[in-house]
Design a protein around this motif. Sequence first.
Motif, PDB file in Angstrom:
ATOM      1  N   PHE A   1       9.028 -12.013  -1.367  1.00 52.33           N
ATOM      2  CA  PHE A   1      10.369 -11.466  -1.128  1.00 52.33           C
ATOM      3  C   PHE A   1      11.321 -12.489  -0.514  1.00 52.33           C
ATOM      4  O   PHE A   1      12.527 -12.410  -0.718  1.00 52.33           O
TER       5      PHE A   1
ATOM      6  N   ALA B   1      15.963   0.429   2.779  1.00 50.58           N
ATOM      7  CA  ALA B   1      15.550  -0.965   2.995  1.00 50.58           C
ATOM      8  C   ALA B   1      16.063  -1.870   1.874  1.00 50.58           C
ATOM      9  O   ALA B   1      16.435  -3.022   2.112  1.00 50.58           O
TER      10      ALA B   1
ATOM     11  N   TYR C   1      12.689   3.456   1.059  1.00 57.45           N
ATOM     12  CA  TYR C   1      12.777   2.368   0.082  1.00 57.45           C
ATOM     13  C   TYR C   1      14.242   2.085  -0.261  1.00 57.45           C
ATOM     14  O   TYR C   1      14.697   0.938  -0.284  1.00 57.45           O
TER      15      TYR C   1
ATOM     16  N   SER D   1       8.820  -4.108  -4.830  1.00 56.61           N
ATOM     17  CA  SER D   1       8.760  -3.255  -3.644  1.00 56.61           C
ATOM     18  C   SER D   1       8.425  -1.827  -4.050  1.00 56.61           C
ATOM     19  O   SER D   1       7.554  -1.170  -3.457  1.00 56.61           O
ATOM     20  N   PHE D   2       9.068  -1.346  -5.115  1.00 58.98           N
ATOM     21  CA  PHE D   2       8.815   0.014  -5.594  1.00 58.98           C
ATOM     22  C   PHE D   2       7.353   0.169  -6.034  1.00 58.98           C
ATOM     23  O   PHE D   2       6.677   1.129  -5.672  1.00 58.98           O
TER      24      PHE D   2
ATOM     25  N   PHE E   1      18.589  -5.133   2.090  1.00 56.76           N
ATOM     26  CA  PHE E   1      18.146  -6.383   1.475  1.00 56.76           C
ATOM     27  C   PHE E   1      19.211  -6.934   0.527  1.00 56.76           C
ATOM     28  O   PHE E   1      19.493  -8.130   0.508  1.00 56.76           O
TER      29      PHE E   1
ATOM     30  N   MET F   1       8.619  -2.670   2.367  1.00 58.25           N
ATOM     31  CA  MET F   1      10.058  -2.402   2.512  1.00 58.25           C
ATOM     32  C   MET F   1      10.785  -3.748   2.581  1.00 58.25           C
ATOM     33  O   MET F   1      10.536  -4.543   3.499  1.00 58.25           O
ATOM     34  N   LEU F   2      11.706  -3.963   1.638  1.00 59.66           N
ATOM     35  CA  LEU F   2      12.281  -5.304   1.483  1.00 59.66           C
ATOM     36  C   LEU F   2      12.854  -5.882   2.776  1.00 59.66           C
ATOM     37  O   LEU F   2      12.475  -6.962   3.203  1.00 59.66           O
ATOM     38  N   ALA F   3      13.784  -5.157   3.387  1.00 62.48           N
ATOM     39  CA  ALA F   3      14.482  -5.741   4.530  1.00 62.48           C
ATOM     40  C   ALA F   3      13.528  -5.975   5.694  1.00 62.48           C
ATOM     41  O   ALA F   3      13.669  -6.949   6.435  1.00 62.48           O
TER      42      ALA F   3
ATOM     43  N   LEU G   1       4.949   0.511  -3.238  1.00 61.73           N
ATOM     44  CA  LEU G   1       4.858   1.862  -2.672  1.00 61.73           C
ATOM     45  C   LEU G   1       3.968   2.722  -3.566  1.00 61.73           C
ATOM     46  O   LEU G   1       3.178   3.530  -3.083  1.00 61.73           O
ATOM     47  N   ALA G   2       4.110   2.518  -4.888  1.00 65.57           N
ATOM     48  CA  ALA G   2       3.342   3.348  -5.823  1.00 65.57           C
ATOM     49  C   ALA G   2       1.844   3.122  -5.651  1.00 65.57           C
ATOM     50  O   ALA G   2       1.052   4.058  -5.746  1.00 65.57           O
TER      51      ALA G   2
ATOM     52  N   SER H   1      12.447  -8.469  -6.737  1.00 66.30           N
ATOM     53  CA  SER H   1      11.895  -8.011  -5.465  1.00 66.30           C
ATOM     54  C   SER H   1      11.982  -6.494  -5.350  1.00 66.30           C
ATOM     55  O   SER H   1      11.043  -5.843  -4.883  1.00 66.30           O
ATOM     56  N   ALA H   2      13.114  -5.931  -5.776  1.00 63.64           N
ATOM     57  CA  ALA H   2      13.280  -4.477  -5.664  1.00 63.64           C
ATOM     58  C   ALA H   2      12.225  -3.754  -6.497  1.00 63.64           C
ATOM     59  O   ALA H   2      11.677  -2.726  -6.079  1.00 63.64           O
ATOM     60  N   ILE H   3      11.910  -4.296  -7.672  1.00 63.58           N
ATOM     61  CA  ILE H   3      10.907  -3.655  -8.526  1.00 63.58           C
ATOM     62  C   ILE H   3       9.512  -3.791  -7.915  1.00 63.58           C
ATOM     63  O   ILE H   3       8.741  -2.832  -7.856  1.00 63.58           O
TER      64      ILE H   3
ATOM     65  N   VAL I   1       2.672  -0.541   3.750  1.00 64.12           N
ATOM     66  CA  VAL I   1       3.871   0.096   3.215  1.00 64.12           C
ATOM     67  C   VAL I   1       5.117  -0.392   3.970  1.00 64.12           C
ATOM     68  O   VAL I   1       6.171  -0.614   3.378  1.00 64.12           O
TER      69      VAL I   1
ATOM     70  N   ALA J   1      16.456 -11.049  -6.407  1.00 60.09           N
ATOM     71  CA  ALA J   1      16.467  -9.839  -5.579  1.00 60.09           C
ATOM     72  C   ALA J   1      16.101  -8.612  -6.407  1.00 60.09           C
ATOM     73  O   ALA J   1      15.498  -7.675  -5.905  1.00 60.09           O
ATOM     74  N   TYR J   2      16.462  -8.633  -7.680  1.00 62.99           N
ATOM     75  CA  TYR J   2      16.145  -7.475  -8.528  1.00 62.99           C
ATOM     76  C   TYR J   2      14.642  -7.392  -8.770  1.00 62.99           C
ATOM     77  O   TYR J   2      14.053  -6.312  -8.734  1.00 62.99           O
TER      78      TYR J   2
ATOM     79  N   PHE K   1       5.043  10.154  -1.020  1.00 64.58           N
ATOM     80  CA  PHE K   1       5.720   9.164  -1.867  1.00 64.58           C
ATOM     81  C   PHE K   1       7.231   9.388  -1.857  1.00 64.58           C
ATOM     82  O   PHE K   1       8.004   8.437  -1.708  1.00 64.58           O
TER      83      PHE K   1
END
Lengths: 322, 555
Positions: free
Chosen positions: B321, A85, A82, B334-335, A89, B388-390, B338-339, B330-332, B384, B327-328, A75
């Motif tokens: 996305f 990326a 993360y 994305s995180f 973005f 990743m956003l980009a 991953l979790a 999206s960032a959350i 995963v 965009a904010y 993680f």
Amino acid sequence: MNGFLSLWPDRASAYAAQLDTLLAGFTVVIVLLSAPVFILIVVFAIKYRRGRPANRKHPVTRNVWLEISWSIVPFVLMLCFYVWATKLFFDLHHPPADALEIDVVAKQWMWKFQHPGGQREINELHVPIDQPVRLTMASQDVIHSLYIPALRMKQDVVPGRYTDMWFKAGKPGTYLLTCAEFCGTQHARMGGHLIAMSQADYARWLEASTTDLTLAAQGAELFRSRGCSGCHGPSATVHAPNLAGIYGKPVPLEDGQVVTANDQYIRDSILLPQQQIAAGYPHIMPSFQNVLGEDDVLKLIAYIKSLSDTGEGSPNREGASK
Amino acid sequence: MTSDHMVDAASHPAQPGIAETAEERVSYLRAGHTLGSWLFTSDHKRIAILYFISVTFFFFVGGAAATLMRADLLTPQADLLSDEGYNRAFTLHGVIMVWFFLIPSIPNTFGNFLVPLMIGARDLAFPRLNLLSWYIYMLGGLFTIYVLIAGGVDTGWTFYTPLSSMFANGNVVLAATAVFIVGFSSILTGLNFIVTIHKLRAPGMTWGRLPLFIWSLYATSLILVLATPILSVTLALIAAERLFGIGVFNPSLGGDPLLYQHLFWFYSHPAVYIMVLPALGVVSELVAAAARKPVFGYQFVAGSSIAIAAIGFLVWGHHMFVAGQSAYASAIFSFLSLAVAVPSGIKVYNWTATLYKGQISLDPPFLFAMSFIGLFVVGGLTGVILAMLAVDVHVHDTYFVVAHFHYIMVGGTVSAYFGALHYWWPKIIGRRYSLAWGRLSAALIFLGFNLTFFPQFLLGYLGMPRRYHVYPPEFQVLHVLSTAGASILGVAYLLPFTYLFYSMRYGKPAGANPWEATGLEWSIPSPPPKHNFAERPTVTRAPYDYTIEYEESDD
């Protein structure tokens, strides 16, 4: 773009190279994280095959620290990527202020592009290299998505709102441009090309395709012919907001909110005028929803924007609308 | 008896069918021979068989649509299907595979059959509700078949607005009705499982002794009950907009198309876990039986199912996305995406550790389980990448996504479905099948699957959008590889149905516990008697308590 089989897409920008690096790095990490699984399954399946003698004493059936470590370590490794990326973005969402503005209108099943000088093209987008280009995109019907693989970029084009996307091409060439969001029968045929040209070639292309009127001038024409000037013009008798210098300024609404007169606000005021009423004005603006297409609205916005640009000390130029 | 002694039934083709065994005479299979005794049964085991037949039917209908698509994609031009035909093919493929195969597949067949057997119960808590759930499923299925005959629907299984609500020409409202109806079947089954697992466990079957398959079905049922109503409401809103012009999603009526996407994915992302969690449970059972060892870290594996179900509700925005959301946000998302990979990772590492010092069998169910692990790892890790956003900005809505979710749904869930079928078949039918043919099928499915879908990762990164049947010529080689793989896969999926069917008459009697596995379901005869347990079992031991070697024993 050419050849029998390609295994890596064209790169038309520095951003594309950055993204490829990110992906390559991340691929190395996930191969490292998953290799133990693949290797150990095969090794264990051979070594501990049923009936085959092997040391099977003291098998462990739990080890909390081991389990926590193989939860946390991957993680944390992924979090590094993360951050990387997410940073790329966010760069995509902050166009530079000096970007060349081009309007995009998507409709079933074609792409229309409008350059500030009034040049219009369909399914082909000519841009100069080494110059940031910002696309303001609108859809006439359903959701589309402008996708240019060589730039590693796409953005959905959503009816009812403007979306935008910016890029800086670095290498002249002709690149594929497609629709990535399923949009109906001929979705697979809704494509064309991005043509990136040297600045000199681009200037020549602009020259060769010049129309009589710039985009803003075409907007001014519409402003008169559609009757907007009847109420919003300087000599109007009807009580309607004067649009000179309004672009980018705060507008107080009837319900007490204050909004910025950006592209989206102006578009909504033309197409859905009853949604947000400027404070102190009567509810008399008719909707132009069935009269004006998205490309016409973009011209009117260019015109209204130009009214601010000519005014003294206009605070808001391109890029400030979002 | 170990599996090595299993006789290869297929090697004696001339042998007449093996006579009915004593166990079969008193089993649920012989408790009534009329059609009515099946169609009006409230026995969870018979309802499981009804589901098995119906979902297998829809699996092949959905597969037929996929076959048409893969054949059309052999060349860059449209030569087999028209634009409209291709759009209708992939829409039906998606709708049928998601709602009529994947979601009911493992829970409604193996879940129905095994939940009471594994926890020591007589039946599910609400047997007649269980039958009703099958009838609702069939009603939804009939609507789908009608849509197919009436010309199909062309929106994609996602029914994105305003395409679906205002522009598409197909039978959108009928198709939405089919999915709306089948949703109630999901809700009832989920409810039934939750109540059963809470209230009907045998004495001594504590939560800490539940088989991991039950844990994963419990997590799945929570999602079924909590998420499915959102889908029902959303589909009803589409119908309202399409039929009555009520502006909810269409901007020209004052609606918001992104609202639809939020609502749809708020159901449909958790639905991904509805499809994969039961498969994770099956694999935990199979890995333990393959290694003849307790599952490494039972608590972590059980807890990770609940964690996946919980976090799975918070990641829907990763489908959006590039849709125009903030965009904010999206960032959350994305995180959080991953979790949600962490509990899946725990399962994979724990399965690998389970094999350490095991007695590993390579019989068909276990081969399916191991190929599941491999394919699920590839599917999960490419997920995963997509989080990743980009990177997602580039590969969203391309074949990369198509490959990713087929690795999870087909490589994962369908492999686990076949693994479960090969593992519990001797229990369900009471006969053994040919292990050699089973191994061959597992190997062919693994090969065919990878050949079909691995090239699609490359296609996606090259920029091939999904839902395209005409494409630039430089993509053709990879498409040909993919279609070649699909033809292997198609044959490989048919194969098990031949030798399993054959085993029903010619297979040797299985005995109560052919795999020498632990678990209550193996303590009763195969096929199980109508009333499951002769007397209520009392559980005194931990799950997967296989004998393991200690200090002084010799090898």
